[in-house]
Design an enzyme around this catalytic site. Structure first.
Site, PDB file in Angstrom:
ATOM      1  N   ARG A  35       0.539  10.300  14.048  1.00 31.83           N
ATOM      2  CA  ARG A  35       1.641   9.865  13.200  1.00 31.83           C
ATOM      3  C   ARG A  35       2.623   9.029  13.995  1.00 31.83           C
ATOM      4  O   ARG A  35       2.569   8.947  15.211  1.00 31.83           O
ATOM      5  CB  ARG A  35       2.376  11.085  12.615  1.00 31.83           C
ATOM      6  CG  ARG A  35       1.643  11.807  11.493  1.00 31.83           C
ATOM      7  CD  ARG A  35       1.553  10.991  10.207  1.00 31.83           C
ATOM      8  NE  ARG A  35       2.774  10.267   9.916  1.00 31.83           N
ATOM      9  CZ  ARG A  35       3.864  10.789   9.368  1.00 31.83           C
ATOM     10  NH1 ARG A  35       3.886  12.068   9.045  1.00 31.83           N
ATOM     11  NH2 ARG A  35       4.922  10.048   9.124  1.00 31.83           N
ATOM     12  N   ARG A  91       2.709   4.997  17.808  1.00 29.73           N
ATOM     13  CA  ARG A  91       1.285   5.286  17.908  1.00 29.73           C
ATOM     14  C   ARG A  91       0.639   4.569  19.104  1.00 29.73           C
ATOM     15  O   ARG A  91      -0.198   5.138  19.800  1.00 29.73           O
ATOM     16  CB  ARG A  91       0.574   4.920  16.604  1.00 29.73           C
ATOM     17  CG  ARG A  91       0.721   6.008  15.541  1.00 29.73           C
ATOM     18  CD  ARG A  91       0.017   5.653  14.255  1.00 29.73           C
ATOM     19  NE  ARG A  91       0.851   4.806  13.418  1.00 29.73           N
ATOM     20  CZ  ARG A  91       0.459   4.257  12.276  1.00 29.73           C
ATOM     21  NH1 ARG A  91      -0.787   4.445  11.846  1.00 29.73           N
ATOM     22  NH2 ARG A  91       1.277   3.522  11.553  1.00 29.73           N
ATOM     23  N   LYS A 100       0.819  -1.220   0.000  1.00 26.65           N
ATOM     24  CA  LYS A 100       0.000   0.000   0.000  1.00 26.65           C
ATOM     25  C   LYS A 100       0.856   1.274   0.000  1.00 26.65           C
ATOM     26  O   LYS A 100       0.360   2.350  -0.319  1.00 26.65           O
ATOM     27  CB  LYS A 100      -0.980   0.010   1.177  1.00 26.65           C
ATOM     28  CG  LYS A 100      -0.377   0.265   2.536  1.00 26.65           C
ATOM     29  CD  LYS A 100      -1.494   0.401   3.583  1.00 26.65           C
ATOM     30  CE  LYS A 100      -0.918   0.703   4.963  1.00 26.65           C
ATOM     31  NZ  LYS A 100      -1.979   0.871   5.971  1.00 26.65           N
ATOM     32  N   ASP A 101       2.153   1.160   0.339  1.00 31.94           N
ATOM     33  CA  ASP A 101       3.050   2.325   0.309  1.00 31.94           C
ATOM     34  C   ASP A 101       3.569   2.630  -1.088  1.00 31.94           C
ATOM     35  O   ASP A 101       4.120   3.710  -1.323  1.00 31.94           O
ATOM     36  CB  ASP A 101       4.253   2.099   1.228  1.00 31.94           C
ATOM     37  CG  ASP A 101       3.882   2.100   2.708  1.00 31.94           C
ATOM     38  OD1 ASP A 101       2.814   2.667   3.044  1.00 31.94           O
ATOM     39  OD2 ASP A 101       4.647   1.543   3.515  1.00 31.94           O
ATOM     40  N   ARG A 125      -8.847   8.099   4.251  1.00 31.07           N
ATOM     41  CA  ARG A 125      -9.797   7.049   3.862  1.00 31.07           C
ATOM     42  C   ARG A 125     -10.560   6.515   5.074  1.00 31.07           C
ATOM     43  O   ARG A 125     -11.799   6.390   5.055  1.00 31.07           O
ATOM     44  CB  ARG A 125      -9.022   5.906   3.179  1.00 31.07           C
ATOM     45  CG  ARG A 125      -9.830   4.628   2.956  1.00 31.07           C
ATOM     46  CD  ARG A 125      -8.919   3.476   2.531  1.00 31.07           C
ATOM     47  NE  ARG A 125      -7.887   3.196   3.518  1.00 31.07           N
ATOM     48  CZ  ARG A 125      -8.072   2.456   4.615  1.00 31.07           C
ATOM     49  NH1 ARG A 125      -9.255   1.956   4.879  1.00 31.07           N
ATOM     50  NH2 ARG A 125      -7.075   2.231   5.457  1.00 31.07           N
ATOM     51  N   ARG A 126      -9.829   6.203   6.147  1.00 25.65           N
ATOM     52  CA  ARG A 126     -10.488   5.692   7.353  1.00 25.65           C
ATOM     53  C   ARG A 126     -11.397   6.746   7.962  1.00 25.65           C
ATOM     54  O   ARG A 126     -12.555   6.474   8.295  1.00 25.65           O
ATOM     55  CB  ARG A 126      -9.432   5.263   8.389  1.00 25.65           C
ATOM     56  CG  ARG A 126      -8.655   4.021   8.001  1.00 25.65           C
ATOM     57  CD  ARG A 126      -7.465   3.802   8.921  1.00 25.65           C
ATOM     58  NE  ARG A 126      -6.685   2.625   8.538  1.00 25.65           N
ATOM     59  CZ  ARG A 126      -5.391   2.480   8.772  1.00 25.65           C
ATOM     60  NH1 ARG A 126      -4.711   3.439   9.384  1.00 25.65           N
ATOM     61  NH2 ARG A 126      -4.765   1.381   8.401  1.00 25.65           N
ATOM     62  N   CYS A 164      -2.573   9.043  -1.135  1.00 24.32           N
ATOM     63  CA  CYS A 164      -2.907   9.200   0.279  1.00 24.32           C
ATOM     64  C   CYS A 164      -3.570  10.549   0.561  1.00 24.32           C
ATOM     65  O   CYS A 164      -4.047  10.791   1.658  1.00 24.32           O
ATOM     66  CB  CYS A 164      -1.670   9.024   1.148  1.00 24.32           C
ATOM     67  SG  CYS A 164      -0.429  10.321   0.950  1.00 24.32           S
TER      68      CYS A 164
END
Length: 358
Positions: A166, A172, A97-98, A148-149, A260
């Site tokens: 972040r 986190r 996904k990166d 997105r979330r 993103c």
């Protein structure tokens, strides 16, 4: 000793062995993922010597700004790809996904490994143990670095507030546990599992609550496209179903020109040789959205195809039938075109402008 662009060593018997240098980010999760790929390669090629080269990326260094605000398409990949270009490493392990949907010239994704759960997970502050997003008190703050979330969850759970958080997984979780700033944070279930932190997952969000990011849960091995030997070696790691799902997802995102900085989400499944793709775009607050689904056959029958160095949204998969890859890519493009015909670009353009202005 060094020979040409490749690193070689001579063992005690005088035999010269090539060392395969694996590039990775320095975070604990990135190292775990790279070690996992290394173990797979070592099992398949026991005589190969592997060396892991860890480095920091832009995304690792800038920790006080939301990912969507940094404006860099290759936040977690650029430095690794620079090392690949300079022949300092022979392959790079990424979270798929990166990786941008368009890779720099000369690079390809030589392997997409079997996908871990692509879904998102809720990790609660210890004081909220036993609760869910539904039952958290009004005004509870949820930490997520993903537009997105946030877009999907704001619509689904309007009683909650969403704020950026972040840092790598360790950072986190520490911010969640040691402060009172967040009632919960949302993380990828795959990363938590790979870190051995499944016990912290209080809720896994299904597609009805939160569809996932393109490529989420899958690991990718990026190589120089001209390195036929390395490409051939890593291609044995490809997982056919994951390859087809991720090609469709990446084609969908690329057609939408997303990244993103805009909220785009997907859900894919392969069942009885039918690949289904659900895709959606959202406004930043989730109030405006478009969502559609399509499917296609990826049954290649008994057709035998010759290996081909054809890339599909950056992926070279010799051992996956070309006709299935073509069908998967077309599915992603067709679904994106359907959303675009219904006004998806207006939603995404507005979301991008609002995000830039924040």
């Amino acid at each position: 000793m060094e020979e040409g662009p490749y690193k070689c060593v001579r063992d005690g018997n005088g035999t010269v062995n090539r060392v395969i240098r694996m590039g990775t980010r320095k975070s604990q999760l990135a190292r775990i993922q790279t070690d996992y790929v290394a173990e797979k390669l070592k099992t398949l090629y026991p005589d190969v010597l592997l060396e892991i080269v860890a480095m920091s990326t832009i995304g690792d260094k800038i920790l006080d700004t939301a990912l969507s605000k940094i404006g860099e398409k290759s936040l977690f990949t650029k430095e690794l790809e620079n090392a690949l270009e300079r022949n300092e490493v022979d392959l790079v392990v990424h979270s798929l996904k990166d990786l941008p949907t368009t890779l720099p010239n000369g690079f390809t994704i030589g392997a997409v490994l079997q996908r871990e759960s692509p879904h998102d997970a809720v990790v609660l502050h210890p004081k909220n143990s036993g609760l869910t997003l539904d039952t958290l008190p009004d005004g509870s703050v949820i930490g997520t670095s993903s537009l997105r979330r946030a877009a999907q969850l704001k619509k689904k759970f309007p009683h909650l507030e969403f704020k950026d958080i972040r840092g790598n997984l360790n950072t986190r979780l520490k911010k969640l546990d040691e402060k009172e700033d967040y009632a919960a944070i949302i993380l990828a279930a795959a990363g938590l599992k790979r870190m051995g932190w499944e016990a912290r997952v209080s809720q896994v969000l299904g597609p009805e609550d939160c569809m996932y990011a393109v490529g989420q849960g899958a690991l990718a091995v990026e190589v120089r496209a001209r390195d036929c030997d390395i490409l051939g070696m890593v291609s044995t790691l490809h997982h056919s179903e994951t390859v087809l799902r991720c090609i469709a997802e990446r084609a969908f995102l690329r057609r939408l020109e997303g990244g993103c900085s805009v909220p785009v989400a997907v859900n894919t499944e392969v069942k009885d040789s039918v690949l289904s793709l659900t895709g959606a775009v959202y406004s930043l607050d989730g109030a405006d959205s478009l969502k559609e689904a399509m499917e296609t056959s990826v049954d290649s029958g008994n057709k035998v195809e010759e290996s081909a160095d054809i890339q599909h949204v950056g992926v070279t998969a010799h051992n996956v039938p070309q006709c299935a890859q073509v069908a998967a890519e077309k599915l992603g493009v067709d679904l994106a075109d359907l959303l675009l015909s219904k006004g998806a670009m207006e939603i995404l353009t507005t979301a991008r402008k609002l995000n830039d202005a924040r």
